[in-house]
Scaffold this active site. Structure first.
Site, PDB file in Angstrom:
ATOM      1  N   ARG A  52       0.834  -1.211   0.000  1.00 42.43           N
ATOM      2  CA  ARG A  52       0.000   0.000   0.000  1.00 42.43           C
ATOM      3  C   ARG A  52       0.864   1.254   0.000  1.00 42.43           C
ATOM      4  NH1 ARG A  52      -1.421   2.089   4.286  1.00 42.43           N
ATOM      5  NH2 ARG A  52      -1.986   0.200   5.420  1.00 42.43           N
ATOM      6  N   TYR A 105     -15.465  16.135 -15.910  1.00 42.79           N
ATOM      7  CA  TYR A 105     -15.927  14.747 -15.870  1.00 42.79           C
ATOM      8  C   TYR A 105     -17.004  14.610 -14.777  1.00 42.79           C
ATOM      9  CZ  TYR A 105     -15.606   9.679 -15.331  1.00 42.79           C
ATOM     10  OH  TYR A 105     -15.886   8.345 -15.247  1.00 42.79           O
ATOM     11  N   ASP A 177      -6.564  18.006 -15.434  1.00 43.90           N
ATOM     12  CA  ASP A 177      -6.860  16.610 -15.770  1.00 43.90           C
ATOM     13  C   ASP A 177      -6.604  16.457 -17.265  1.00 43.90           C
ATOM     14  OD1 ASP A 177      -8.099  14.250 -16.571  1.00 43.90           O
ATOM     15  OD2 ASP A 177      -9.749  14.427 -15.134  1.00 43.90           O
ATOM     16  N   LYS A 202      -8.022   5.208 -19.433  1.00 47.86           N
ATOM     17  CA  LYS A 202      -8.447   5.592 -20.771  1.00 47.86           C
ATOM     18  C   LYS A 202      -7.313   5.404 -21.782  1.00 47.86           C
ATOM     19  CE  LYS A 202     -12.232   6.761 -18.613  1.00 47.86           C
ATOM     20  NZ  LYS A 202     -12.425   8.128 -18.149  1.00 47.86           N
TER      21      LYS A 202
HETATM   22  C1  LIG Z   1     -12.717   8.636 -16.870  1.00 47.65           C
HETATM   23  C2  LIG Z   1     -12.245   9.950 -16.418  1.00 47.65           C
HETATM   24  C3  LIG Z   1     -11.936  10.189 -15.067  1.00 47.65           C
HETATM   25  C4  LIG Z   1     -12.098   9.133 -14.013  1.00 47.65           C
HETATM   26  O1  LIG Z   1     -11.245   8.058 -14.228  1.00 47.65           O
HETATM   27  P1  LIG Z   1     -11.552   6.575 -13.652  1.00 47.65           P
HETATM   28  O2  LIG Z   1     -10.310   5.845 -13.984  1.00 47.65           O
HETATM   29  O3  LIG Z   1     -12.770   6.071 -14.365  1.00 47.65           O
HETATM   30  O4  LIG Z   1     -11.789   6.741 -12.203  1.00 47.65           O
HETATM   31  C5  LIG Z   1     -11.489  11.444 -14.705  1.00 47.65           C
HETATM   32  N1  LIG Z   1     -11.362  12.436 -15.617  1.00 47.65           N
HETATM   33  C6  LIG Z   1     -11.659  12.249 -16.927  1.00 47.65           C
HETATM   34  C7  LIG Z   1     -11.488  13.369 -17.875  1.00 47.65           C
HETATM   35  C8  LIG Z   1     -12.103  10.998 -17.363  1.00 47.65           C
HETATM   36  O5  LIG Z   1     -12.408  10.818 -18.667  1.00 47.65           O
END
Ligand SMILES: *Cc1c(COP(=O)(O)O)cnc(C)c1O
Length: 391
Positions: A52, A105, A177, A202
């Site tokens: 962890r 998001y 992000d 993603k």
């Molecule tokens: C999918 C996504 C998230 C969250 O990511 P997870 O891995 O699903 O928790 C955050 N920001 C953006 C822009 C995303 O497309």
């Protein structure tokens, strides 16, 4: 009976080394002595202790992403949302104000709208394409601005340079992000971001088989605060997911280039179809933020297209069903093209009028273009659009 369990593990001796990072699922690491463990905890010797707190598969993949973004290390988290949470809760406290981009998001929006206020923080949202609006949205207690360079699903491009200048002048943390855009399109640290976040789930991991996040800072003190918070709250990533992500990252540059090339072709093709009312693709001259795409992203439009079909839900149903060669699934960045429909998924709880004010009608789709042959994609879309035309 003699025990057959061998603890701790000893690597079979080999003068040669594996060319691929081994998968290391160990939860604990054995030290030689209390003195050595002391040295590890004091930072006088480097050694893993408990997964962890950190493990080799996380460190290897975190450094790979850090090199792409232009920082030192970064932290792997169990999801992209864990990375967002580590940045916000690791660096802000009760009484702080967090300003977010209006089209973040969905779960990030929920975090700002519901959870942070519950924890004693103030939050508000602002149009990130307008640095003047961001300036007016600041409060004396604004600690952080959270935005996405290209917003989901209408693909508006933030005024990153203008907002970074505001943040620098006021000593506000700028958190970007970069999931949609990836370091192939833009490196937010180069524009003054303090923190960069990825949903590695993603495009970076890229195969829709890993849930993972990354958050990094150039400033070591900021990164340490996020790391301690992530470790304390158990946001840690699994070794197997990190290992898969590292494998995905090996082909990221090629995958992104190919998907982006196909997306540009598909966007232009869609714009020529009678049943398509509107196409949003940041690199097209008719996109409202085309100039910013040319500057910030050197003309790269990415692999995501949004478009609006004429007709309502019936037309959308007919399209999604007949375009069966692409997965109708609310994700992005997979090797296969995916199609999502905001009105029935990410934006379903929004009032229809508020949704439509953002251009998200029943005919609105987002496409994440994958690695298929563009001709095959156009065949699939042709079948979908033909079915929609007959409704
Ligand atoms: C999918 C996504 C998230 C969250 O990511 P997870 O891995 O699903 O928790 C955050 N920001 C953006 C822009 C995303 O497309």
């Amino acid at each position: 009976m003699k025990s057959t369990i061998q603890r701790p593990f000893a690597m079979p001796s080999s003068v040669s080394r594996p060319v691929v990072t081994p998968l290391m699922p160990a939860v604990v690491y054995a030290s030689d002595s209390p003195d050595q463990l002391d040295q590890q905890y004091n930072g006088d010797a480097f050694g893993y202790t408990y997964a962890r707190e950190g493990h080799p598969n996380a460190d290897v993949v975190a450094k790979t992403i850090a090199a792409m973004e232009g920082c030192e290390n970064g932290i792997m988290t169990g999801s992209g949302m864990a990375a967002v949470t580590a940045a916000v809760l690791g660096l802000c406290k009760s009484g702080d104000h967090v300003l977010g981009g209006a089209q973040l998001y969905g779960r990030s929006l929920r975090l700002l709208n519901e959870d942070l206020p519950r924890l004693g923080m103030e939050t508000s949202l602002v149009d990130p394409t307008d640095a003047g609006a961001v300036l007016s949205g600041l409060q004396p207690n604004t600690r952080m601005i959270l935005l996405e360079t290209v917003s989901n699903p209408t693909l508006r491009v933030a005024d990153l340079e203008g907002i970074a200048a505001v943040c620098k002048e006021r000593g506000i943390l700028l958190v970007v992000d970069n999931t949609f855009t990836t370091p192939s399109m833009i490196k937010p640290f180069d524009y003054g971001a303090d923190i960069v976040i990825h949903s590695v789930t993603k495009l970076l991991a890229g195969h829709a088989d890993v849930t993972l996040g990354w958050v990094g800072a150039k400033n070591g003190e900021l990164e340490d605060k996020m790391r301690v918070f992530a470790v304390t709250t158990g946001m840690t990533a699994s070794p197997f997911d990190c290992w898969l992500a590292e494998r995905g990252l090996a082909s990221f540059g090629l995958r992104f280039a190919r998907s982006q090339e196909s997306a540009a072709v598909l966007a232009d093709w869609l714009a020529d179809q009678d049943i398509v009312e509107r196409v949003l693709y940041p690199a097209r001259p008719d996109h409202p933020d085309h100039n910013r795409t040319m500057g910030l992203m050197k003309g790269q439009g990415g692999n995501i297209i949004s478009f609006t079909l004429k007709g309502g839900r019936d037309s959308a149903n007919a399209f999604a069903t007949a375009a069966s060669g692409v997965a109708f699934a609310p994700t992005l960045g997979d090797v296969g093209t995916t199609l999502s429909h905001a009105a029935s998924s990410s934006h379903r709880v929004m009032a229809p009028e508020a949704r439509e004010a953002q251009g998200i009608t029943e005919g609105f789709f987002r496409v994440s273009v994958g690695l298929e042959d563009p001709a095959a994609l156009i065949d699939t879309f042709t079948a979908g659009l033909n079915a929609a035309s007959k409704v």
